[in-house]
Design an enzyme around this catalytic site. Sequence first.
Site, PDB file in Angstrom:
ATOM      1  N   ASP A 294      -4.435   4.037  -1.982  1.00  0.00           N
ATOM      2  CA  ASP A 294      -5.567   3.935  -0.708  1.00  0.00           C
ATOM      3  C   ASP A 294      -6.047   5.432  -1.159  1.00  0.00           C
ATOM      4  OD1 ASP A 294      -5.964   2.088   1.040  1.00  0.00           O
ATOM      5  OD2 ASP A 294      -3.749   2.301   0.734  1.00  0.00           O
TER       6      ASP A 294
ATOM      7  N   MET B 147     -11.919   4.600  -1.017  1.00  0.00           N
ATOM      8  CA  MET B 147     -12.131   5.042   0.414  1.00  0.00           C
ATOM      9  C   MET B 147     -13.170   6.622   0.994  1.00  0.00           C
ATOM     10  SD  MET B 147      -9.608   2.858   2.874  1.00  0.00           S
ATOM     11  CE  MET B 147      -8.803   3.400   1.688  1.00  0.00           C
TER      12      MET B 147
ATOM     13  N   SER C 241       0.751  -1.250   0.165  1.00  0.00           N
ATOM     14  CA  SER C 241       0.044   0.103   0.292  1.00  0.00           C
ATOM     15  C   SER C 241       0.598   0.900   0.147  1.00  0.00           C
ATOM     16  CB  SER C 241      -0.526   0.114   0.770  1.00  0.00           C
ATOM     17  OG  SER C 241      -1.779   1.170   1.681  1.00  0.00           O
TER      18      SER C 241
ATOM     19  N   ASP D 117      -6.742  -6.145   4.233  1.00  0.00           N
ATOM     20  CA  ASP D 117      -6.394  -5.154   4.080  1.00  0.00           C
ATOM     21  C   ASP D 117      -5.814  -4.005   5.457  1.00  0.00           C
ATOM     22  OD1 ASP D 117      -4.882  -2.550   3.592  1.00  0.00           O
ATOM     23  OD2 ASP D 117      -6.951  -1.753   2.390  1.00  0.00           O
TER      24      ASP D 117
ATOM     25  N   MET E  67      -8.571   8.491   0.413  1.00  0.00           N
ATOM     26  CA  MET E  67      -9.582   9.144   0.974  1.00  0.00           C
ATOM     27  C   MET E  67      -9.763  10.308   1.642  1.00  0.00           C
ATOM     28  SD  MET E  67      -7.093   6.871   4.125  1.00  0.00           S
ATOM     29  CE  MET E  67      -6.308   5.346   3.878  1.00  0.00           C
TER      30      MET E  67
ATOM     31  N   MET F 288     -11.585  -5.448   5.183  1.00  0.00           N
ATOM     32  CA  MET F 288     -11.168  -4.882   5.974  1.00  0.00           C
ATOM     33  C   MET F 288     -10.212  -4.406   7.456  1.00  0.00           C
ATOM     34  SD  MET F 288      -9.978  -1.667   4.377  1.00  0.00           S
ATOM     35  CE  MET F 288      -8.718  -0.808   5.457  1.00  0.00           C
TER      36      MET F 288
ATOM     37  N   HIS G 229      -1.251  -1.076  -4.330  1.00  0.00           N
ATOM     38  CA  HIS G 229      -2.460  -0.899  -4.109  1.00  0.00           C
ATOM     39  C   HIS G 229      -1.699   0.937  -3.799  1.00  0.00           C
ATOM     40  CE1 HIS G 229      -5.906  -1.646  -1.308  1.00  0.00           C
ATOM     41  NE2 HIS G 229      -5.623  -0.944  -0.355  1.00  0.00           N
TER      42      HIS G 229
ATOM     43  N   HIS H  76      -8.528   1.258  -4.096  1.00  0.00           N
ATOM     44  CA  HIS H  76      -8.858   1.362  -2.861  1.00  0.00           C
ATOM     45  C   HIS H  76      -9.491   2.686  -2.509  1.00  0.00           C
ATOM     46  CE1 HIS H  76      -9.831  -0.481   1.753  1.00  0.00           C
ATOM     47  NE2 HIS H  76     -10.899   0.222   1.237  1.00  0.00           N
TER      48      HIS H  76
HETATM   49  O1  5SP Z   1      -7.103   0.935   3.687  1.00  0.00           O
HETATM   50  C1  5SP Z   1      -6.055   0.897   4.222  1.00  0.00           C
HETATM   51  C2  5SP Z   1      -6.085   2.193   5.220  1.00  0.00           C
HETATM   52  O2  5SP Z   1      -7.711   2.122   4.973  1.00  0.00           O
HETATM   53  C3  5SP Z   1      -4.749   0.437   4.336  1.00  0.00           C
HETATM   54  O3  5SP Z   1      -4.486  -0.420   2.761  1.00  0.00           O
HETATM   55  C4  5SP Z   1      -3.751   1.309   4.231  1.00  0.00           C
HETATM   56  O4  5SP Z   1      -3.032   1.646   3.867  1.00  0.00           O
HETATM   57  C5  5SP Z   1      -2.571  -0.366   5.549  1.00  0.00           C
HETATM   58  O5  5SP Z   1      -1.418  -0.264   6.007  1.00  0.00           O
HETATM   59  P1  5SP Z   1      -1.041  -0.889   7.258  1.00  0.00           P
HETATM   60  O6  5SP Z   1      -2.376  -1.501   8.045  1.00  0.00           O
HETATM   61  O7  5SP Z   1      -0.654  -2.327   6.460  1.00  0.00           O
HETATM   62  O8  5SP Z   1      -0.067  -0.343   7.662  1.00  0.00           O
HETATM   63 FE   FE2 Z   2      -6.453  -0.152   1.809  1.00  0.00          FE
END
Ligand code: 5SP
Ligand code: FE2
Length: 220
Positions: free
Chosen positions: A39, A72, A12, A179, A41, A141, A37, A70
């Site tokens: 993310d 969010m 990620s 994740d 947000m 999640m 990946h 992903h």
């Molecule tokens: O979607 C998410 C958090 O919302 C993840 O993708 C995190 O970025 C994962 O990070 P780690 O827990 O592996 O540090």
């Molecule tokens: Fe994620």
Amino acid sequence: MTSTAPHLIAPSLLAADFARLGEEVAAIESAGADWLHLDVMDGHFVPNISFGPAVVQALRPHSRLPFDVHLMIEPVDPYLEAFAKAGADHITIHAEAGPHLHRSLQAIRALGVKAGVSLCPATPPEALSQVLDMVDLILVMSVNPGFGGQKFLHGQVGKIRTLREMINKTGRQIRLAVDGGIDTETAPVAVAAGADVLIAGSAVYGRDDYAAAIRALRSA
Ligand SMILES: O=C(CO)[C@@H](O)[C@H](O)COP(=O)(O)O
Ligand SMILES: [Fe+2]
């Protein structure tokens, strides 16, 4: 019940150095990652803001890895086309991010990218029972979404197991990703429950040697 597909490692980007994103993306491909990946947000669906389609588009030329985006964000429908055009290979949306999950998945498929759906820790696996024929990827999640570096919620392991059984019953090729809080201790737990994609931020980008971190997760 485990998966018969090879397990994939998807680092990620949230844990990468944001001042050097292009280099970080190229470095993770050389280090042996299977997917990247990303993310996204919005400060509304989750209490954090990361980046949007312009950043995904800027990073696209830096890697040939599948971009696993992903989302969010809420609402999601107005932004799907922008992420597809930016170079997303998979777009994963949250089942909790609106009343019309079915319509949003139809829209993702119409854009010609793989469709994923993610469940927050409080959402039961049955929330997906009516859309299993429309998804290529399910993302569990194992932390509350919004931040990297949180602790793996062991209470989610039963959900991974149930979803693996639901997927196997369909006979379709649906990836099952986990994740949040994935490291060398929790990766084997997730895989034993049926996960076949491990998403890891801190356990890869948080280490000095990315290749060693990916190898460690793969062999864990
Ligand atoms: O979607 C998410 C958090 O919302 C993840 O993708 C995190 O970025 C994962 O990070 P780690 O827990 O592996 O540090
Ligand atoms: Fe994620």
